[in-house]
Design an enzyme around this catalytic site. Structure first.
Site, mmCIF file in Angstrom:
data_model
loop_
_atom_site.group_PDB
_atom_site.id
_atom_site.type_symbol
_atom_site.label_atom_id
_atom_site.label_comp_id
_atom_site.label_asym_id
_atom_site.label_seq_id
_atom_site.Cartn_x
_atom_site.Cartn_y
_atom_site.Cartn_z
ATOM 1 C CD GLU A 103 -2.812 -0.944 -0.175
ATOM 2 O OE1 GLU A 103 -2.891 0.126 -0.786
ATOM 3 O OE2 GLU A 103 -3.283 -2.009 -0.593
HETATM 4 C C1 FAD Z 1 3.146 -9.954 0.725
HETATM 5 C C2 FAD Z 1 2.814 -8.917 -0.286
HETATM 6 C C3 FAD Z 1 1.487 -8.683 -0.635
HETATM 7 C C4 FAD Z 1 1.165 -7.720 -1.585
HETATM 8 N N1 FAD Z 1 -0.139 -7.571 -1.990
HETATM 9 C C5 FAD Z 1 -0.418 -6.792 -3.074
HETATM 10 C C6 FAD Z 1 -1.727 -6.778 -3.655
HETATM 11 O O1 FAD Z 1 -2.656 -7.419 -3.166
HETATM 12 N N2 FAD Z 1 -1.921 -6.036 -4.766
HETATM 13 C C7 FAD Z 1 -0.935 -5.298 -5.332
HETATM 14 O O2 FAD Z 1 -1.184 -4.668 -6.346
HETATM 15 N N3 FAD Z 1 0.313 -5.283 -4.814
HETATM 16 C C8 FAD Z 1 0.590 -6.018 -3.695
HETATM 17 N N4 FAD Z 1 1.865 -6.034 -3.176
HETATM 18 C C9 FAD Z 1 2.900 -5.214 -3.781
HETATM 19 C C10 FAD Z 1 3.308 -4.043 -2.927
HETATM 20 O O3 FAD Z 1 2.295 -3.079 -2.878
HETATM 21 C C11 FAD Z 1 4.637 -3.517 -3.462
HETATM 22 O O4 FAD Z 1 5.619 -4.492 -3.118
HETATM 23 C C12 FAD Z 1 5.001 -2.152 -2.961
HETATM 24 O O5 FAD Z 1 4.119 -1.189 -3.460
HETATM 25 C C13 FAD Z 1 6.435 -1.746 -3.312
HETATM 26 O O6 FAD Z 1 6.698 -1.963 -4.674
HETATM 27 P P1 FAD Z 1 7.996 -2.829 -5.096
HETATM 28 O O7 FAD Z 1 7.992 -4.080 -4.298
HETATM 29 O O8 FAD Z 1 7.996 -2.967 -6.555
HETATM 30 O O9 FAD Z 1 9.204 -1.986 -4.609
HETATM 31 P P2 FAD Z 1 9.897 -0.768 -5.413
HETATM 32 O O10 FAD Z 1 8.864 0.150 -5.935
HETATM 33 O O11 FAD Z 1 10.891 -1.326 -6.375
HETATM 34 O O12 FAD Z 1 10.671 -0.046 -4.230
HETATM 35 C C14 FAD Z 1 11.924 -0.505 -3.695
HETATM 36 C C15 FAD Z 1 12.435 0.557 -2.732
HETATM 37 O O13 FAD Z 1 12.661 1.770 -3.469
HETATM 38 C C16 FAD Z 1 11.940 2.843 -2.905
HETATM 39 N N5 FAD Z 1 11.467 3.703 -3.989
HETATM 40 C C17 FAD Z 1 10.764 3.346 -5.078
HETATM 41 N N6 FAD Z 1 10.522 4.422 -5.848
HETATM 42 C C18 FAD Z 1 11.067 5.476 -5.214
HETATM 43 C C19 FAD Z 1 11.137 6.873 -5.494
HETATM 44 N N7 FAD Z 1 10.577 7.413 -6.578
HETATM 45 N N8 FAD Z 1 11.785 7.669 -4.605
HETATM 46 C C20 FAD Z 1 12.340 7.155 -3.488
HETATM 47 N N9 FAD Z 1 12.304 5.843 -3.176
HETATM 48 C C21 FAD Z 1 11.668 5.020 -4.018
HETATM 49 C C22 FAD Z 1 10.784 2.211 -2.137
HETATM 50 O O14 FAD Z 1 10.322 3.055 -1.079
HETATM 51 C C23 FAD Z 1 11.429 0.928 -1.629
HETATM 52 O O15 FAD Z 1 12.124 1.175 -0.438
HETATM 53 C C24 FAD Z 1 2.187 -6.956 -2.179
HETATM 54 C C25 FAD Z 1 3.524 -7.170 -1.801
HETATM 55 C C26 FAD Z 1 3.843 -8.152 -0.903
HETATM 56 C C27 FAD Z 1 5.298 -8.405 -0.573
#
Ligand code: FAD
Length: 611
Positions: free
Chosen positions: A446
């Site tokens: 989220e």
């Molecule tokens: C158990 C689990 C359940 C989930 N359930 C759902 C679901 O039901 N539906 C759904 O759609 N998603 C779901 N997710 C996905 C989840 O919402 C994402 O993992 C989350 O939004 C972060 O995206 P990412 O993992 O791609 O990390 P990334 O976006 O790659 O981020 C990696 C790091 O970089 C930082 N970062 C990224 N962009 C920036 C920026 N512009 N500036 C500064 N820092 C930045 C982030 O804060 C983080 O620390 C789930 C994830 C997990 C692990």
């Protein structure tokens, strides 16, 4: 150890602190609920949490959801417990908007909180089903509501939120999933991969209703081009019967640190070009813009405040386990005594410090969260349209505070709970280590903590010329001004006043940075999460102080020795502790933000990486 929950604090919030009469007087609730019903709902909800939901929690952690030969088997008892909650009105039918008999959010969430604490892995299934159903209720046609909602409320079907993709996480606008028109303007072909989908394939329901973000063919770039599609696992015919299986493949379910019983799936939509979805809301406009993301934001905002709440429920359960343990574990003698009886560890100052730290954080974040739910109740149900609008905007300020601070602080509380138990706290013989694993995701999904820090300083503080933020802040400042001379709380009121100065400083600092973007641009994201913490510390402290003043008034009315005095004394202790020991964190953080140290920016990127 026995699963216990502080029902009394929930009663205090709903029956003594928040103006629930105002919420329950709204047209939608006035024939169905009264303040007198609250005890009954809380007591029955507690029973469900203890007897139906908690028994599957540890077992689910050990066995998990499994994908074998393309079929997901849920953890033992999950299917039955999900059905029980949904069928008996403890889940989506009470949470969804516009449903006859639906509860105020603040009342529903008090019950939900106990179930969530009892088994976090199960309750997200309910939350997502409510969120998906609410999207269909808001944006679907009458026919779609008729086809999907009854089965989603009854527990036959569940819902999901499909946003994340392998290459589009925090940046939703980079989504590559596509939607292609068919002969039926309502029906689109969906193609793409969605990752980390909670309940994406959970094996607990006959059908799963995926709410999928995808870019319609020719759609604008970035988030404005994204549309929202209702994609059932099994197609639902116009007469309500189930049709063909949709072309959605479960590629895998994740092996995770926690929430092992909660299936988190990678889904391929349309590998065989045969995946169909129903477009929600209007067709793309002439510039290729869809309303997908603003629509999905309804579900995300519900989930965001719900995520901070989720975290706090797990912190609360951990604290209650730790407090039980502290009265039973015999170890050591009082400080400075070398002989005599060994004592239960609750007699030790440091254990009591940890218990009060946990109690103050849990009660404070709970108070902040429920204030947010109250604002949302007024927004959604009040006839006073101006007030509804104002409170809705204030709730928008609460959302990043509850999501980010609630989830970060819960990790600290749960770690303190483990610390209270000592070595056994680290073992799987005791329930707390599972909470630490189950709750870590709540700072990530989220929107990560940073995303919410950025949302606060970049959007919420500045939106609508800063009026909602000013309205949010005015409530706190007015409270402090009205109570600054309150006898017995002078020290705490002074600290709250200092907290207000901190928020003013943060706001001004950010204004300066925004006014001087060329030189100061990097400082905005660098200090965003710290700025959010300053606001959250103050909001939590203010809620606790409101509660403490109320508790003091109650004590003044009670005879000496009355049983209830202890509860109210505990409320005052929570406020004093938080304001004197946690709120000063806001003073230190404000100094850090204004000092604007740039070592992070100055440090060469290469120096951060081991080669
Ligand atoms: C158990 C689990 C359940 C989930 N359930 C759902 C679901 O039901 N539906 C759904 O759609 N998603 C779901 N997710 C996905 C989840 O919402 C994402 O993992 C989350 O939004 C972060 O995206 P990412 O993992 O791609 O990390 P990334 O976006 O790659 O981020 C990696 C790091 O970089 C930082 N970062 C990224 N962009 C920036 C920026 N512009 N500036 C500064 N820092 C930045 C982030 O804060 C983080 O620390 C789930 C994830 C997990 C692990």
């Amino acid at each position: 150890m026995e699963f216990k929950y502080d029902v009394r604090d929930l009663q205090f919030i709903l029956k003594e602190w928040l103006p629930m009469e105002e919420v329950l007087a709204c047209e939608r609730f006035k024939e169905n609920y009264s303040v007198d019903d609250i005890d009954m709902f809380l007591n029955e909800g507690y029973k469900v949490a203890r007897e139906v939901v908690n028994p599957i929690n540890a077992e689910g952690d050990k066995n998990g959801a499994k994908l074998e030969n393309g079929v997901v088997t849920p953890a033992p008892g999950y299917k039955e417990a999900f059905r029980f909650i949904q069928e008996n009105g403890w889940g989506s039918s009470s949470e969804c908007i516009g449903i006859d008999g639906g509860m105020p959010l603040s009342m529903f969430k008090a019950i939900f909180e106990m179930n969530q604490a009892a088994c976090p892995a199960l309750l997200s299934y309910i939350k997502l089903t409510s969120g998906a159903a609410n999207l269909i209720i808001r944006f679907g046609t009458d026919k779609e509501r008729e086809l999907f909602i009854p089965n989603m409320l009854s527990g036959e079907w569940q819902g999901t939120m499909c946003i994340t993709e392998p290459n589009a996480g925090s940046d939703v606008g980079d989504s590559t999933a596509r939607a292609y028109p068919t002969d039926d303007p309502r029906v689109w072909k969906i193609k793409g991969t969605k990752m980390f989908i909670t309940a994406g394939d959970a094996g607990i329901c006959d059908n799963t209703i995926h709410m999928v973000m995808a870019r319609p063919e020719g759609g604008a770039a970035g988030s404005p081009g994204l549309g929202l599609y209702l994609v059932p696992k099994i197609w639902v015919n116009d007469d309500g019967s189930l049709g063909k299986e949709n072309d959605i493949a479960t590629v895998g379910i994740e092996h995770k640190m926690g929430l092992k019983a909660q299936a988190t799936a990678m889904l391929n939509f349309g590998d065989n070009d045969e995946c169909y979805g129903i477009m929600m809301g209007p067709a793309p406009d002439e510039k290729g813009r869809s309303r997908g993301l603003p629509m999905m934001f309804h579900m995300m905002n519900e989930s965001r405040i719900g995520t901070g709440h989720n975290a706090n429920t797990q912190a609360a359960a951990s604290y209650y386990y730790a407090s039980q343990f502290a009265t039973e574990r015999i170890q050591g003698r009082p400080f400075g005594e070398r002989s005599g009886d060994r004592v239960p560890i609750i007699k030790h100052e440091d254990i009591r410090r940890m218990l009060l730290d946990m109690k103050a954080n849990v009660e404070g974040i709970r108070a902040m969260t429920f204030k947010g739910f109250y604002y949302l109740d007024i927004q959604a149900n009040s006839d006073d349209k101006e007030k509804a609008k104002k409170y809705g905007e204030i709730a928008e300020i609460f959302t990043p505070l509850v999501k980010c601070y609630g989830s970060e602080a819960s990790l600290h509380v749960i770690a303190e709970a483990i610390q209270t138990l000592g070595g056994v706290g680290y073992t799987q013989e005791y329930p707390i280590e599972q909470y630490l694993r189950d709750s870590k995701i709540l700072t990530i999904w989220e929107g990560t903590s940073y995303i919410h820090g950025n949302d606060l300083v970049g959007r919420k503080m500045r939106m609508k010329d800063g009026v909602p933020f000013a309205n949010w802040f005015a409530i706190i400042k007015d409270f402090v001004a009205d109570n600054k001379d309150n006898s017995g709380f002078e020290k705490e009121m002074k600290k709250l006043a200092k907290g207000c100065e901190c928020v003013e400083t943060i706001k001004k600092t950010y204004e300066t940075w925004y006014d001087n973007l060329d030189e100061m641009k990097s400082l905005i994201p660098l200090y965003a999460t710290k700025a959010l913490f300053v606001c959250a510390y103050l909001q939590v402290a203010e809620c606790l102080m409101e509660q403490a003043l109320l508790a003091q008034a109650k004590i003044d009315e009670l005879p000496d020795g009355a049983y209830e005095r202890t509860f109210y004394q505990g409320k005052i202790a929570s406020a004093r502790y938080y304001i004197n020991n946690v709120l000063p964190g806001a003073f230190a953080l404000t100094d850090l933000v204004t000092a604007a140290d740039t070592s992070v920016i100055d440090c060469p990127e290469e120096a951060l990486v081991i080669t």
